[in-house]
Design a protein around this motif. Structure first.
Motif, PDB file in Angstrom:
ATOM      1  N   GLY A 199       4.296  26.806   1.477  1.00 44.70           N
ATOM      2  CA  GLY A 199       4.873  27.013   0.149  1.00 44.70           C
ATOM      3  C   GLY A 199       4.106  27.986  -0.716  1.00 44.70           C
ATOM      4  N   LEU A 200       2.924  28.411  -0.271  1.00 42.78           N
ATOM      5  CA  LEU A 200       2.098  29.330  -1.074  1.00 42.78           C
ATOM      6  C   LEU A 200       2.542  30.768  -0.849  1.00 42.78           C
ATOM      7  N   GLN A 201       3.742  31.063  -1.287  1.00 44.67           N
ATOM      8  CA  GLN A 201       4.368  32.336  -0.956  1.00 44.67           C
ATOM      9  C   GLN A 201       3.740  33.543  -1.643  1.00 44.67           C
ATOM     10  N   SER A 202       2.884  33.317  -2.636  1.00 41.51           N
ATOM     11  CA  SER A 202       2.216  34.434  -3.323  1.00 41.51           C
ATOM     12  C   SER A 202       0.792  34.649  -2.820  1.00 41.51           C
ATOM     13  N   LEU A 203       0.349  33.826  -1.868  1.00 37.24           N
ATOM     14  CA  LEU A 203      -1.056  33.819  -1.462  1.00 37.24           C
ATOM     15  C   LEU A 203      -1.461  35.123  -0.787  1.00 37.24           C
ATOM     16  N   GLU A 204      -2.584  35.699  -1.265  1.00 36.56           N
ATOM     17  CA  GLU A 204      -3.132  36.928  -0.703  1.00 36.56           C
ATOM     18  C   GLU A 204      -4.474  36.696  -0.014  1.00 36.56           C
ATOM     19  N   MET A 205      -5.240  35.723  -0.494  1.00 34.15           N
ATOM     20  CA  MET A 205      -6.557  35.455   0.085  1.00 34.15           C
ATOM     21  C   MET A 205      -6.768  33.949   0.198  1.00 34.15           C
ATOM     22  N   PHE A 206      -7.090  33.497   1.416  1.00 34.25           N
ATOM     23  CA  PHE A 206      -7.321  32.070   1.680  1.00 34.25           C
ATOM     24  C   PHE A 206      -8.682  31.922   2.339  1.00 34.25           C
ATOM     25  N   ARG A 207      -9.598  31.246   1.650  1.00 34.00           N
ATOM     26  CA  ARG A 207     -10.950  31.012   2.157  1.00 34.00           C
ATOM     27  C   ARG A 207     -11.185  29.510   2.282  1.00 34.00           C
ATOM     28  N   ALA A 208     -11.327  29.038   3.521  1.00 34.65           N
ATOM     29  CA  ALA A 208     -11.621  27.622   3.758  1.00 34.65           C
ATOM     30  C   ALA A 208     -12.724  27.476   4.789  1.00 34.65           C
ATOM     31  N   ALA A 209     -13.576  28.471   4.928  1.00 28.75           N
ATOM     32  CA  ALA A 209     -14.661  28.458   5.911  1.00 28.75           C
ATOM     33  C   ALA A 209     -15.702  27.406   5.562  1.00 28.75           C
ATOM     34  N   GLY A 210     -16.475  26.997   6.590  1.00 25.68           N
ATOM     35  CA  GLY A 210     -17.615  26.120   6.357  1.00 25.68           C
ATOM     36  C   GLY A 210     -17.255  24.739   5.874  1.00 25.68           C
ATOM     37  N   ASN A 211     -16.205  24.156   6.442  1.00 23.18           N
ATOM     38  CA  ASN A 211     -15.833  22.780   6.147  1.00 23.18           C
ATOM     39  C   ASN A 211     -15.815  21.987   7.454  1.00 23.18           C
ATOM     40  N   ASP A 212     -15.130  20.862   7.466  1.00 20.43           N
ATOM     41  CA  ASP A 212     -14.992  20.038   8.668  1.00 20.43           C
ATOM     42  C   ASP A 212     -13.518  19.881   9.029  1.00 20.43           C
ATOM     43  N   LEU A 213     -12.755  20.929   8.799  1.00 19.25           N
ATOM     44  CA  LEU A 213     -11.318  20.879   9.057  1.00 19.25           C
ATOM     45  C   LEU A 213     -11.046  20.817  10.553  1.00 19.25           C
ATOM     46  N   THR A 214     -10.003  20.081  10.923  1.00 21.48           N
ATOM     47  CA  THR A 214      -9.678  19.851  12.329  1.00 21.48           C
ATOM     48  C   THR A 214      -8.209  20.173  12.590  1.00 21.48           C
ATOM     49  N   GLY A 215      -7.772  19.853  13.794  1.00 22.31           N
ATOM     50  CA  GLY A 215      -6.381  20.077  14.165  1.00 22.31           C
ATOM     51  C   GLY A 215      -6.126  21.519  14.543  1.00 22.31           C
ATOM     52  N   THR A 216      -4.874  21.868  14.629  1.00 23.04           N
ATOM     53  CA  THR A 216      -4.485  23.234  14.981  1.00 23.04           C
ATOM     54  C   THR A 216      -4.201  24.046  13.725  1.00 23.04           C
ATOM     55  N   ILE A 217      -4.196  25.354  13.883  1.00 21.98           N
ATOM     56  CA  ILE A 217      -3.809  26.228  12.780  1.00 21.98           C
ATOM     57  C   ILE A 217      -2.284  26.243  12.715  1.00 21.98           C
ATOM     58  N   PRO A 218      -1.685  25.871  11.586  1.00 24.75           N
ATOM     59  CA  PRO A 218      -0.222  25.797  11.516  1.00 24.75           C
ATOM     60  C   PRO A 218       0.434  27.161  11.732  1.00 24.75           C
ATOM     61  N   SER A 219       1.452  27.171  12.554  1.00 26.46           N
ATOM     62  CA  SER A 219       2.177  28.421  12.793  1.00 26.46           C
ATOM     63  C   SER A 219       2.865  28.915  11.522  1.00 26.46           C
ATOM     64  N   ASP A 220       3.133  27.989  10.596  1.00 25.78           N
ATOM     65  CA  ASP A 220       3.821  28.375   9.361  1.00 25.78           C
ATOM     66  C   ASP A 220       2.968  29.256   8.449  1.00 25.78           C
ATOM     67  N   LEU A 221       1.667  29.383   8.740  1.00 25.59           N
ATOM     68  CA  LEU A 221       0.879  30.354   7.977  1.00 25.59           C
ATOM     69  C   LEU A 221       1.451  31.757   8.149  1.00 25.59           C
ATOM     70  N   GLY A 222       2.139  31.966   9.256  1.00 35.76           N
ATOM     71  CA  GLY A 222       2.760  33.263   9.501  1.00 35.76           C
ATOM     72  C   GLY A 222       3.885  33.584   8.540  1.00 35.76           C
ATOM     73  N   LYS A 223       4.318  32.597   7.747  1.00 33.83           N
ATOM     74  CA  LYS A 223       5.377  32.828   6.758  1.00 33.83           C
ATOM     75  C   LYS A 223       4.826  33.312   5.420  1.00 33.83           C
TER      76      LYS A 223
END
Length: 359
Positions: A256-280
């Motif tokens: 839903g973040l259709q205006s997003l230009e920069m996403f920084r989430a490095a250096g955490n403990d995030l798991t799972g797969t990278i959602p394919s919907d990021l491609g939208k």
């Protein structure tokens, strides 16, 4: 700028008692501002910014009850901010940043309920953020960043119904959780809470802030998952979560973040797969996901991000082949940097495509 230098004559304050505006900004003036300033009770605008003034701000400034604009930033003023500043009830703009003021921010600051801008950043203020700031009902822009403040973020800031910008960052001793009450600030476009000592979960309630453009929460001790509700940030352009203790997977609602230009989430403990919907998220230019525990394949749908310039995927547990759709972005000179852990048990990727971090 007029290249005026030297010490400001006292006669400016004693001989011009009908003065309504004084602008000596962007010069090379030095020395102190004496108590004579209080004699200019008709003064509406005082612009002394970008000089070399020093010393204390005199308590007599509180006698300037008709002042609209006080701009004394970028000087060398020091000492405590006099509580008498709370007497300047007509003040609209108070710009005192980049000085060396210290001590507590006076609680009387809350009396400035007509002020639109309060800039106290880049000083050495100590102690808690005054709860009385929540009384400044006209405030649009609040900047307290880069001080030595302590305590927690007051829930009373949630009363600032007109605020659009809040900078509290770079106060390393401010701790506690992000107040849920900030969700009341529906006009807010910028929230800067990075390089603090905040902890606890990300409040799902903030998802109601539809006007938010810049959200900086990096460099804290925040925990828990990214709330599904945060997929409602439809205006968000920059979203920084780097360097926390966040866990769980990236929610699919991020599409839903259709205006997003920069996403920084490095250096955490995030798991799972990278959602394919990021491609939208077709406006994305920068993705930083390194230093997490993501697993599985890299989705080929990320190759649809034709504006992508930088993507960091190294120091993760991702595996499989780098999708050719993503490598095509590199070949087309759109994607400038693509990092991954290269190796037979990691990401299979050629040096022409990836900046390999593995063997």
């Amino acid at each position: 700028k007029s290249n005026v230098h030297g010490i400001l004559p006292r006669e400016v304050f004693t001989g011009l008692n009908k003065l309504k505006a004084l602008d000596l900004s962007a010069n090379e003036l030095e020395g102190t501002i004496g108590k004579e300033l209080g004699g200019l009770d008709e003064l509406q605008d005082l612009f002394l910014y970008d000089n070399d003034f020093s010393g204390y701000l005199p308590p007599e400034i509180g006698k300037c009850v008709n002042m609209f604009n006080l701009y004394i930033n970028d000087n060398k003023f020091t000492g405590n901010l006099p509580p008498e500043i709370g007497n300047m009830a007509q003040l609209r703009g108070a710009s005192l940043f980049n000085n060396t003021f210290n001590g507590l921010i006076p609680t009387s600051i809350g009396n400035l309920n007509k002020a639109v801008a309060l800039y106290l950043d880049e000083n050495a203020f100590t102690g808690p953020i005054p709860t009385e700031i929540g009384q400044m009902e006209s405030l649009v822009d609040l900047r307290l960043r880069d001080n030595k403040l302590t305590g927690t973020i007051p829930t009373e800031l949630g009363r600032l119904s007109n605020v659009e910008t809040i900078y509290l960052d770079t106060n390393a001793e401010v701790t506690g959780t992000i107040p849920v009450e900030l969700s009341n600030l529906v006009k807010m476009t910028e929230l800067h809470l990075y390089d603090m000592n905040l902890n606890g979960p990300l409040p799902p309630e903030l998802g109601i802030l539809k006007e938010l453009i810049y959200l900086y929460l990096d460099g804290n001790e925040l925990t828990g998952s990214i709330p599904d509700d945060w997929g409602e940030f439809h205006s968000l352009e920059q979203f920084f979560l780097t360097g926390n203790n966040l866990s769980g997977s990236l929610p699919i609602t991020l599409r839903g973040l259709q205006s997003l230009e920069m996403f920084r989430a490095a250096g955490n403990d995030l798991t799972g797969t990278i959602p394919s919907d990021l491609g939208k998220l077709t406006k994305l230019e920068y993705i930083y996901l390194e230093g997490n525990d993501f697993q599985g394949d890299i989705p080929k749908e990320l190759g649809e991000l034709t504006k992508l310039k930088v993507m960091h995927l190294h120091t993760t547990k991702l595996s499989g082949e780098m999708p050719p759709e993503i490598c095509n972005l590199k070949a087309a000179f759109a994607l400038e940097v693509l990092t991954a852990d290269c190796g037979p048990e990691q990401i299979v990727c050629t040096s022409a495509c990836c900046n390999c971090e593995g063997p």
